[in-house]
Design a protein around this motif. Structure first.
Motif, mmCIF file in Angstrom:
data_model
loop_
_atom_site.group_PDB
_atom_site.id
_atom_site.type_symbol
_atom_site.label_atom_id
_atom_site.label_comp_id
_atom_site.label_asym_id
_atom_site.label_seq_id
_atom_site.Cartn_x
_atom_site.Cartn_y
_atom_site.Cartn_z
ATOM 1 N N LEU A 56 42.855 44.388 51.412
ATOM 2 C CA LEU A 56 41.593 45.052 51.075
ATOM 3 C C LEU A 56 41.818 46.468 50.550
ATOM 4 O O LEU A 56 41.161 46.904 49.597
ATOM 5 C CB LEU A 56 40.671 45.069 52.291
ATOM 6 C CG LEU A 56 40.113 43.712 52.717
ATOM 7 C CD1 LEU A 56 39.322 43.841 54.009
ATOM 8 C CD2 LEU A 56 39.262 43.114 51.622
ATOM 9 N N VAL A 57 42.750 47.189 51.148
ATOM 10 C CA VAL A 57 43.062 48.540 50.673
ATOM 11 C C VAL A 57 43.655 48.479 49.266
ATOM 12 O O VAL A 57 43.286 49.275 48.383
ATOM 13 C CB VAL A 57 44.016 49.259 51.655
ATOM 14 C CG1 VAL A 57 44.553 50.543 51.070
ATOM 15 C CG2 VAL A 57 43.298 49.527 52.965
ATOM 16 N N ALA A 58 44.564 47.525 49.029
ATOM 17 C CA ALA A 58 45.158 47.378 47.700
ATOM 18 C C ALA A 58 44.097 46.997 46.672
ATOM 19 O O ALA A 58 44.101 47.513 45.543
ATOM 20 C CB ALA A 58 46.270 46.330 47.737
ATOM 21 N N LEU A 59 43.184 46.122 47.055
ATOM 22 C CA LEU A 59 42.110 45.725 46.141
ATOM 23 C C LEU A 59 41.216 46.906 45.784
ATOM 24 O O LEU A 59 40.834 47.078 44.622
ATOM 25 C CB LEU A 59 41.287 44.601 46.773
ATOM 26 C CG LEU A 59 40.190 44.000 45.910
ATOM 27 C CD1 LEU A 59 40.782 43.385 44.655
ATOM 28 C CD2 LEU A 59 39.418 42.958 46.694
ATOM 29 N N SER A 60 40.902 47.744 46.761
ATOM 30 C CA SER A 60 40.074 48.916 46.453
ATOM 31 C C SER A 60 40.825 49.896 45.560
ATOM 32 O O SER A 60 40.219 50.536 44.685
ATOM 33 C CB SER A 60 39.620 49.590 47.746
ATOM 34 O OG SER A 60 40.718 50.134 48.442
ATOM 35 N N ALA A 61 42.135 50.022 45.724
ATOM 36 C CA ALA A 61 42.922 50.898 44.848
ATOM 37 C C ALA A 61 42.948 50.352 43.422
ATOM 38 O O ALA A 61 42.841 51.121 42.451
ATOM 39 C CB ALA A 61 44.343 51.042 45.389
ATOM 40 N N ILE A 62 43.074 49.053 43.277
ATOM 41 C CA ILE A 62 43.068 48.451 41.941
ATOM 42 C C ILE A 62 41.709 48.643 41.277
ATOM 43 O O ILE A 62 41.626 48.979 40.084
ATOM 44 C CB ILE A 62 43.436 46.955 42.032
ATOM 45 C CG1 ILE A 62 44.914 46.816 42.402
ATOM 46 C CG2 ILE A 62 43.152 46.227 40.727
ATOM 47 C CD1 ILE A 62 45.331 45.402 42.760
ATOM 48 N N MET A 63 40.646 48.466 42.039
ATOM 49 C CA MET A 63 39.302 48.667 41.479
ATOM 50 C C MET A 63 39.107 50.120 41.046
ATOM 51 O O MET A 63 38.519 50.384 39.991
ATOM 52 C CB MET A 63 38.236 48.263 42.494
ATOM 53 C CG MET A 63 38.228 46.779 42.823
ATOM 54 S SD MET A 63 38.012 45.727 41.380
ATOM 55 C CE MET A 63 36.383 46.172 40.890
ATOM 56 N N SER A 64 39.612 51.040 41.840
ATOM 57 C CA SER A 64 39.523 52.457 41.457
ATOM 58 C C SER A 64 40.304 52.720 40.175
ATOM 59 O O SER A 64 39.875 53.506 39.321
ATOM 60 C CB SER A 64 40.069 53.343 42.575
ATOM 61 O OG SER A 64 39.309 53.173 43.746
#
Length: 119
Positions: A56-64
């Motif tokens: 989830l943290v990696a996904l939020s970083a990719i979205m950012s």
């Protein structure tokens, strides 16, 4: 020769004791493996929780990163083209990763035929 066994015990009695001891041993082994299994499942549960949170943290970083790329490209090519570039690039990346995953899945689940040595 001295023995702890009473003299009047016959073969059927000794065999019954052997079976009872075997059952007790099997139950104890079963309980040991059961305890080990539940301990491992507890550890695995914690590992899965950490992996999901990391995902989830990696996904939020990719979205950012996508949002940042969109805002940067907006200055150069306009909002519409920037959106098209970011969405298209994301879909291409997702397609490549899906194809790689499909190939790996097919390789992992392939059934190998044994080679015929008579031919």
């Amino acid at each position: 020769m001295s023995s702890d066994l009473p003299i009047d015990e016959g073969l059927p009695t000794l065999f019954k004791r052997l079976v009872d001891d075997g059952e007790g041993f099997a139950r104890a082994e079963f309980e040991l493996y059961r305890a080990r299994l539940f301990a491992r499942l507890g550890e695995a549960r914690n590992a899965v929780v950490f992996a999901v949170v990391a995902l989830l943290v990696a996904l939020s970083a990719i979205m950012s990163g996508f949002v940042g790329l969109l805002l940067t490209l907006r200055e150069l090519v306009g909002f519409g083209w920037a959106t098209l570039i970011v969405v298209g690039g994301g879909l291409v990346l997702a397609g490549v990763l899906a194809a790689l995953g499909y190939v790996q899945f097919r390789r992992a689940t392939a059934v190998f035929e044994p080679k015929d040595k008579s031919a």
